[in-house]
Design a protein around this motif. Structure first.
Motif, PDB file in Angstrom:
ATOM      1  N   VAL A  63     -49.413  39.942  73.081  1.00  0.00           N
ATOM      2  CA  VAL A  63     -49.553  41.409  73.160  1.00  0.00           C
ATOM      3  C   VAL A  63     -50.638  41.925  72.217  1.00  0.00           C
ATOM      4  N   GLU A  64     -51.026  41.127  71.239  1.00  0.00           N
ATOM      5  CA  GLU A  64     -52.171  41.483  70.398  1.00  0.00           C
ATOM      6  C   GLU A  64     -53.408  41.253  71.267  1.00  0.00           C
ATOM      7  N   ARG A  65     -53.734  42.261  72.058  1.00  0.00           N
ATOM      8  CA  ARG A  65     -54.838  42.104  73.023  1.00  0.00           C
ATOM      9  C   ARG A  65     -56.177  42.225  72.325  1.00  0.00           C
ATOM     10  N   LYS A  95     -61.731  40.607  59.749  1.00  0.00           N
ATOM     11  CA  LYS A  95     -61.431  41.643  58.759  1.00  0.00           C
ATOM     12  C   LYS A  95     -60.337  42.543  59.302  1.00  0.00           C
ATOM     13  N   TYR A  96     -59.413  42.902  58.442  1.00  0.00           N
ATOM     14  CA  TYR A  96     -58.387  43.896  58.777  1.00  0.00           C
ATOM     15  C   TYR A  96     -59.027  45.268  58.560  1.00  0.00           C
ATOM     16  N   ALA A  97     -59.079  46.095  59.588  1.00  0.00           N
ATOM     17  CA  ALA A  97     -59.864  47.329  59.520  1.00  0.00           C
ATOM     18  C   ALA A  97     -59.198  48.459  60.291  1.00  0.00           C
ATOM     19  N   ASN A 108     -55.545  52.902  65.262  1.00  0.00           N
ATOM     20  CA  ASN A 108     -55.017  51.545  65.384  1.00  0.00           C
ATOM     21  C   ASN A 108     -55.344  50.832  64.068  1.00  0.00           C
ATOM     22  N   ASP A 109     -54.707  49.685  63.839  1.00  0.00           N
ATOM     23  CA  ASP A 109     -55.048  48.910  62.613  1.00  0.00           C
ATOM     24  C   ASP A 109     -55.290  47.444  62.967  1.00  0.00           C
ATOM     25  N   PRO A 110     -56.372  47.164  63.708  1.00  0.00           N
ATOM     26  CA  PRO A 110     -56.597  45.798  64.209  1.00  0.00           C
ATOM     27  C   PRO A 110     -57.165  44.837  63.171  1.00  0.00           C
ATOM     28  N   VAL A 122     -61.789  43.032  68.916  1.00  0.00           N
ATOM     29  CA  VAL A 122     -60.952  43.945  68.157  1.00  0.00           C
ATOM     30  C   VAL A 122     -59.524  43.614  68.583  1.00  0.00           C
ATOM     31  N   SER A 123     -58.771  42.962  67.688  1.00  0.00           N
ATOM     32  CA  SER A 123     -57.451  42.423  68.031  1.00  0.00           C
ATOM     33  C   SER A 123     -56.407  43.480  67.700  1.00  0.00           C
ATOM     34  N   VAL A 124     -55.997  44.223  68.740  1.00  0.00           N
ATOM     35  CA  VAL A 124     -55.369  45.520  68.489  1.00  0.00           C
ATOM     36  C   VAL A 124     -53.850  45.490  68.389  1.00  0.00           C
ATOM     37  N   PHE A 178     -58.599  31.521  54.662  1.00  0.00           N
ATOM     38  CA  PHE A 178     -57.892  32.702  55.162  1.00  0.00           C
ATOM     39  C   PHE A 178     -58.878  33.655  55.837  1.00  0.00           C
ATOM     40  N   PHE A 179     -58.521  34.115  57.022  1.00  0.00           N
ATOM     41  CA  PHE A 179     -59.318  35.056  57.806  1.00  0.00           C
ATOM     42  C   PHE A 179     -60.660  34.467  58.266  1.00  0.00           C
ATOM     43  N   ARG A 180     -60.683  33.126  58.426  1.00  0.00           N
ATOM     44  CA  ARG A 180     -61.832  32.481  59.052  1.00  0.00           C
ATOM     45  C   ARG A 180     -61.334  31.808  60.319  1.00  0.00           C
ATOM     46  N   GLY A 197     -52.268  35.842  60.509  1.00  0.00           N
ATOM     47  CA  GLY A 197     -50.964  36.037  61.143  1.00  0.00           C
ATOM     48  C   GLY A 197     -50.163  37.128  60.472  1.00  0.00           C
ATOM     49  N   TRP A 198     -49.220  37.660  61.267  1.00  0.00           N
ATOM     50  CA  TRP A 198     -48.501  38.854  60.825  1.00  0.00           C
ATOM     51  C   TRP A 198     -47.247  38.487  60.035  1.00  0.00           C
ATOM     52  N   SER A 199     -47.451  37.669  58.998  1.00  0.00           N
ATOM     53  CA  SER A 199     -46.392  37.364  58.046  1.00  0.00           C
ATOM     54  C   SER A 199     -47.087  37.003  56.750  1.00  0.00           C
ATOM     55  N   LYS A 200     -46.337  36.933  55.674  1.00  0.00           N
ATOM     56  CA  LYS A 200     -46.910  36.536  54.380  1.00  0.00           C
ATOM     57  C   LYS A 200     -46.616  35.074  54.090  1.00  0.00           C
ATOM     58  N   GLN A 201     -46.154  34.315  55.120  1.00  0.00           N
ATOM     59  CA  GLN A 201     -45.761  32.925  54.892  1.00  0.00           C
ATOM     60  C   GLN A 201     -46.891  31.936  55.158  1.00  0.00           C
ATOM     61  N   PHE A 204     -51.435  30.103  61.178  1.00  0.00           N
ATOM     62  CA  PHE A 204     -52.592  30.182  62.051  1.00  0.00           C
ATOM     63  C   PHE A 204     -52.320  31.085  63.237  1.00  0.00           C
ATOM     64  N   GLU A 205     -53.401  31.575  63.813  1.00  0.00           N
ATOM     65  CA  GLU A 205     -53.309  32.223  65.115  1.00  0.00           C
ATOM     66  C   GLU A 205     -54.239  31.466  66.060  1.00  0.00           C
ATOM     67  N   ILE A 206     -53.677  31.113  67.212  1.00  0.00           N
ATOM     68  CA  ILE A 206     -54.376  30.296  68.190  1.00  0.00           C
ATOM     69  C   ILE A 206     -54.596  31.185  69.405  1.00  0.00           C
ATOM     70  N   TYR A 207     -55.840  31.577  69.617  1.00  0.00           N
ATOM     71  CA  TYR A 207     -56.166  32.499  70.700  1.00  0.00           C
ATOM     72  C   TYR A 207     -56.479  31.669  71.957  1.00  0.00           C
ATOM     73  N   LEU A 208     -55.585  31.734  72.924  1.00  0.00           N
ATOM     74  CA  LEU A 208     -55.774  31.027  74.190  1.00  0.00           C
ATOM     75  C   LEU A 208     -56.772  31.799  75.057  1.00  0.00           C
TER      76      LEU A 208
HETATM   77  N1  THG Z   1     -53.086  39.239  64.245  1.00  0.00           N
HETATM   78  C1  THG Z   1     -53.965  39.537  65.227  1.00  0.00           C
HETATM   79  N2  THG Z   1     -54.000  40.744  65.783  1.00  0.00           N
HETATM   80  C2  THG Z   1     -53.139  41.695  65.370  1.00  0.00           C
HETATM   81  C3  THG Z   1     -52.211  41.439  64.334  1.00  0.00           C
HETATM   82  C4  THG Z   1     -52.201  40.164  63.764  1.00  0.00           C
HETATM   83  N3  THG Z   1     -53.163  42.914  65.960  1.00  0.00           N
HETATM   84  C5  THG Z   1     -52.082  43.810  65.731  1.00  0.00           C
HETATM   85  C6  THG Z   1     -51.600  43.794  64.312  1.00  0.00           C
HETATM   86  N4  THG Z   1     -51.345  42.413  63.906  1.00  0.00           N
HETATM   87  C7  THG Z   1     -52.655  44.384  63.424  1.00  0.00           C
HETATM   88  N5  THG Z   1     -52.170  44.673  62.111  1.00  0.00           N
HETATM   89  C8  THG Z   1     -52.306  43.809  61.034  1.00  0.00           C
HETATM   90  C9  THG Z   1     -51.765  44.176  59.828  1.00  0.00           C
HETATM   91  C10 THG Z   1     -51.901  43.350  58.738  1.00  0.00           C
HETATM   92  C11 THG Z   1     -52.580  42.153  58.838  1.00  0.00           C
HETATM   93  C12 THG Z   1     -53.110  41.784  60.054  1.00  0.00           C
HETATM   94  C13 THG Z   1     -52.989  42.611  61.141  1.00  0.00           C
HETATM   95  C14 THG Z   1     -52.752  41.258  57.672  1.00  0.00           C
HETATM   96  N6  THG Z   1     -52.730  41.794  56.472  1.00  0.00           N
HETATM   97  C15 THG Z   1     -52.778  41.001  55.260  1.00  0.00           C
HETATM   98  C16 THG Z   1     -52.089  41.797  54.167  1.00  0.00           C
HETATM   99  O1  THG Z   1     -51.946  42.999  54.307  1.00  0.00           O
HETATM  100  O2  THG Z   1     -51.691  41.179  53.215  1.00  0.00           O
HETATM  101  C17 THG Z   1     -54.184  40.607  54.817  1.00  0.00           C
HETATM  102  C18 THG Z   1     -55.163  41.702  54.682  1.00  0.00           C
HETATM  103  C19 THG Z   1     -56.446  41.269  54.000  1.00  0.00           C
HETATM  104  O3  THG Z   1     -56.362  40.660  52.919  1.00  0.00           O
HETATM  105  O4  THG Z   1     -57.548  41.556  54.493  1.00  0.00           O
HETATM  106  O5  THG Z   1     -52.920  40.057  57.809  1.00  0.00           O
HETATM  107  O6  THG Z   1     -51.404  39.824  62.860  1.00  0.00           O
HETATM  108  N7  THG Z   1     -54.800  38.611  65.655  1.00  0.00           N
END
Ligand code: THG
Length: 374
Positions: A63-65, A95-97, A108-110, A122-124, A178-180, A197-201, A204-208
């Motif tokens: 769903v993260e399109r 970059k998280y932007a 949005n916060d992609p 832009v991974s939304v 991280f983030f490469r 990835g959307w956790s602090k653990q 990886f994210e594998i984009y098919l």
């Molecule tokens: N992965 C990908 N797409 C996404 C998400 C994702 N799209 C939707 C959603 N998640 C977008 N939102 C976030 C929010 C936080 C982070 C990533 C996507 C994230 N944040 C870290 C943090 O806050 O600690 C790192 C930020 C940084 O250091 O730059 O990772 O998860 N593909």
């Protein structure tokens, strides 16, 4: 009111390339995200949380399109949408932007991935960025192609993710920062592999890059992960509240600016490139925000996380609302994210939950340990 109901299916409600495997793995609920089905649980949130913190999980986060922006003006269009500096993003970097409109509201916060000098994904999160981007491109007459490619992320999260990634892709994944990310393939399946990835653990994210391989990719990763205890999982409410990961649409909406959302660290307000929110954010920077997204702990016994609109009050005066809440078995308290009015003082902050109970609410800093009872 009935507590159980089904979601009616139709072509508007898209399933992901991993859907059959997710169902076979015993998913018990979905939510709707970007007009698509997002699995939300296979076992209890507490059990999944415990497992995520000590093992490795595979998540269907297709769903993260991706909104692909390609062409001579690709960088200019992406820069227009965000206050973050994107020119400095290297090919192979994410970059998280936050995306911000001309009034300062968050669209949005992609994550933004740079695939080539003139191509971005832009991974939304959950809002219609494809239309927003196309509108800006058309209105400005930019030389770009904007579309949603057949790309579906699968996340591998948890402390043992490195072991599984190495088994599937090879040793190079260990050195990935991280983030490469890197473009690659296995068994002829085209992929992008990122450390994100959307956790602090960690993981990886594998984009098919071809949805017809959804089941094959899922099976390949699960087979490699079995000896490490891999389980299917989902973004975990408890873990992401603890980690202060924002869920767009719940914690933050178009009504909020990056200062209120606590996203100023991801803004370069004086970046060289033109961006839509420049004037609005420059004006807001001068005065402190009237509300802020805070980590809060909610007193009393384990709270039901399903209430979705919980107003806060101080001595009868409105003081904001809780947007995400869960009981943390690790911290042994209810943790939550809440938009809290500033300037009211934080003493006497309370919430009335759906069960009618009045609970004390305490704003905490970085450290959840500073609790309501101290
Ligand atoms: N992965 C990908 N797409 C996404 C998400 C994702 N799209 C939707 C959603 N998640 C977008 N939102 C976030 C929010 C936080 C982070 C990533 C996507 C994230 N944040 C870290 C943090 O806050 O600690 C790192 C930020 C940084 O250091 O730059 O990772 O998860 N593909």
């Amino acid at each position: 009111m009935p507590s159980q109901f089904a979601i009616a299916r139709s072509p508007r409600l898209r399933s992901t390339p991993f859907h059959d495997r997710v169902v076979a793995a015993g998913v018990h609920s979905f939510t709707v995200y970007n007009h698509m089905l997002l699995p939300t649980g296979y076992e209890s949130p507490e059990e999944s949380y415990r497992h995520l913190l000590e093992s490795v999980q595979i998540w269907d986060v297709a769903v993260e399109r991706q909104v692909e922006v390609r062409g001579r003006d690709a960088l200019a269009l992406v820069e227009l949408m965000t206050p973050r500096d994107i020119a400095s993003c290297r090919v192979g970097q994410c970059k998280y932007a936050p995306l911000v409109d001309e009034h300062g509201g968050i669209v949005n916060d992609p994550l933004i991935l740079r695939l080539a000098e003139d191509c971005f994904w832009v991974s939304v999160a959950d809002s219609d960025v494809l239309l927003w981007a196309k509108g800006i491109a058309a209105g400005r007459g930019l030389d770009v192609a904007v579309h949603e490619p057949d790309v579906s992320p699968l996340a591998l999260q948890g402390p043992l993710a490195d072991e599984v990634a190495e088994a599937v892709f090879g040793t190079w994944t260990r050195a990935l920062r991280f983030f490469r990310f890197r473009e690659t393939e296995i068994d002829g399946i085209p992929l992008v592999v990122a450390r994100s990835g959307w956790s602090k653990q960690g993981g990886f994210e594998i984009y098919l890059r071809d949805g017809t391989f959804g089941a094959a990719l899922w099976d390949r990763i699960v087979d490699a992960g079995l000896s490490y205890g891999i389980r299917p999982g989902t973004p975990n409410l408890i873990e992401r509240i603890e980690g202060r990961l924002i869920s767009y649409g719940s914690d933050v909406t178009l009504e909020h600016d990056p200062f209120e959302a606590g996203l100023e660290a991801f803004c370069d307000l004086d970046k060289p490139a033109e961006y839509l929110a420049h004037e609005a954010l420059s004006a807001r920077r001068a005065r402190p925000p009237l509300r802020r997204l805070e980590r809060v702990v909610v007193g009393g016994k384990r709270a039901d996380p399903n209430g979705d609109f919980l107003p806060l009050h101080v001595a009868g005066r409105a003081a904001g609302r809780i947007s995400s809440m869960a009981y943390s078995p690790r911290l042994e308290r209810n943790v939550a994210l809440a938009m809290v009015a500033t300037g009211l003082g934080q003493r006497g902050l309370q919430v009335t939950l759906e069960d009618g109970s009045q609970r004390d609410v305490a704003v905490v800093g970085e450290d959840w340990g500073a609790s309501a009872d101290s």
